[in-house]
Design an enzyme around this catalytic site. Structure first.
Site, PDB file in Angstrom:
ATOM      1  N   ARG A  74     -45.208  41.201 -11.476  1.00 25.07           N
ATOM      2  CA  ARG A  74     -43.924  41.746 -11.059  1.00 25.07           C
ATOM      3  C   ARG A  74     -43.002  41.864 -12.262  1.00 25.07           C
ATOM      4  O   ARG A  74     -42.818  40.911 -13.021  1.00 25.07           O
ATOM      5  CB  ARG A  74     -43.272  40.821 -10.018  1.00 25.07           C
ATOM      6  N   ARG A 124     -43.144  47.611  -6.012  1.00 29.27           N
ATOM      7  CA  ARG A 124     -43.440  46.337  -6.670  1.00 29.27           C
ATOM      8  C   ARG A 124     -44.809  45.807  -6.236  1.00 29.27           C
ATOM      9  O   ARG A 124     -45.264  46.072  -5.120  1.00 29.27           O
ATOM     10  CB  ARG A 124     -42.346  45.307  -6.409  1.00 29.27           C
ATOM     11  N   ASP A 153     -43.421  40.879  -3.825  1.00 22.78           N
ATOM     12  CA  ASP A 153     -42.048  40.470  -3.600  1.00 22.78           C
ATOM     13  C   ASP A 153     -42.099  39.260  -2.668  1.00 22.78           C
ATOM     14  O   ASP A 153     -42.700  39.337  -1.604  1.00 22.78           O
ATOM     15  CB  ASP A 153     -41.323  41.641  -2.915  1.00 22.78           C
ATOM     16  N   ASP A 185     -39.658  36.575  -0.714  1.00 20.78           N
ATOM     17  CA  ASP A 185     -38.273  36.301  -0.332  1.00 20.78           C
ATOM     18  C   ASP A 185     -38.194  35.020   0.479  1.00 20.78           C
ATOM     19  O   ASP A 185     -38.938  34.851   1.442  1.00 20.78           O
ATOM     20  CB  ASP A 185     -37.723  37.448   0.527  1.00 20.78           C
TER      21      ASP A 185
HETATM   22  N1  ROI Z   1     -39.955  48.487   2.388  1.00 16.93           N
HETATM   23  C1  ROI Z   1     -40.935  47.933   3.136  1.00 16.93           C
HETATM   24  N2  ROI Z   1     -41.488  48.640   4.119  1.00 16.93           N
HETATM   25  N3  ROI Z   1     -41.367  46.665   2.909  1.00 16.93           N
HETATM   26  C2  ROI Z   1     -40.828  45.904   1.913  1.00 16.93           C
HETATM   27  O1  ROI Z   1     -41.249  44.747   1.721  1.00 16.93           O
HETATM   28  C3  ROI Z   1     -39.795  46.447   1.126  1.00 16.93           C
HETATM   29  N4  ROI Z   1     -39.214  45.729   0.134  1.00 16.93           N
HETATM   30  C4  ROI Z   1     -38.223  46.209  -0.577  1.00 16.93           C
HETATM   31  C5  ROI Z   1     -37.673  47.581  -0.364  1.00 16.93           C
HETATM   32  C6  ROI Z   1     -37.802  48.347  -1.659  1.00 16.93           C
HETATM   33  C7  ROI Z   1     -36.230  47.470   0.074  1.00 16.93           C
HETATM   34  N5  ROI Z   1     -38.383  48.310   0.665  1.00 16.93           N
HETATM   35  C8  ROI Z   1     -39.379  47.765   1.401  1.00 16.93           C
HETATM   36  O2  ROI Z   1     -37.660  45.452  -1.500  1.00 16.93           O
END
Ligand code: ROI
Length: 164
Positions: free
Chosen positions: A82, A92, A95, A97
């Site tokens: 990343r 990415r 991610d 969170d």
């Molecule tokens: N869109 C989807 N469908 N899933 C994600 O995890 C995700 N993560 C993000 C952004 C770019 C907002 N869009 C996403 O960070």
């Protein structure tokens, strides 16, 4: 403390990155994995000129503080290639969170918990529902009510995962 982590990615075999990350989080010192959601394929939120995402959630039990946990999660993101730069809401590899941390509401420079995007993201609410259907999200209400109010969007279950 009970915490919920959202996983997502849309580059370079995202499904593999998400599955590997689940395992890596589960094997962190001080982390006990409690449940894994199914994996979902979701249309990108944000710029549409990027691949579909793979999304999932896991529930853990941990004595780590939110910032300790964030450090561990960011190290895993980095290990997965990343790169934090470029377009906001761009693609990415991985991610991670911190969605919910017990009943805590946190607003600091590095961290906002519950994650501010939860209520509008079906690709977070659905897998969260897999792992804890009766979850109350601090400051936001019940997961059920958030799901009922959340717009439908392109979301599909792609795989059943062991323990999910
Ligand atoms: N869109 C989807 N469908 N899933 C994600 O995890 C995700 N993560 C993000 C952004 C770019 C907002 N869009 C996403 O960070």
């Amino acid at each position: 403390m009970r915490a919920y982590i959202g996983l997502g990615g849309n580059l370079k075999q995202p499904q593999q990155h998400v599955l590997d990350a689940q395992r890596e989080i589960a094997s962190l010192a001080g982390v006990k994995a409690l449940a894994f959601s199914r994996l979902y394929r979701s249309a990108p939120m944000g710029p549409k000129d990027q691949p579909d995402y793979i999304n999932a959630v896991m529930a853990i039990e941990t004595p780590l503080t939110p910032l300790e946990l964030l450090d561990r999660l960011q190290a895993i993101e980095t290990a997965h290639g990343r790169v934090r730069q470029g377009e906001r809401w761009g693609p990415r590899t991985l991610d991670l969170d911190l969605l919910v941390y017990g009943d805590k509401e946190i607003q600091s420079e590095r961290l906002t918990v519950p994650h501010p995007g939860i209520a509008l993201r079906r690709f977070v609410l659905m897998p969260l529902h897999d792992v804890e259907p009766h979850l109350k999200i601090p400051g936001l209400g019940s997961l059920e009510s958030l799901l009922a109010a959340c717009p439908l969007d392109g979301l599909a279950v792609i795989l059943d995962v062991e323990g999910g």
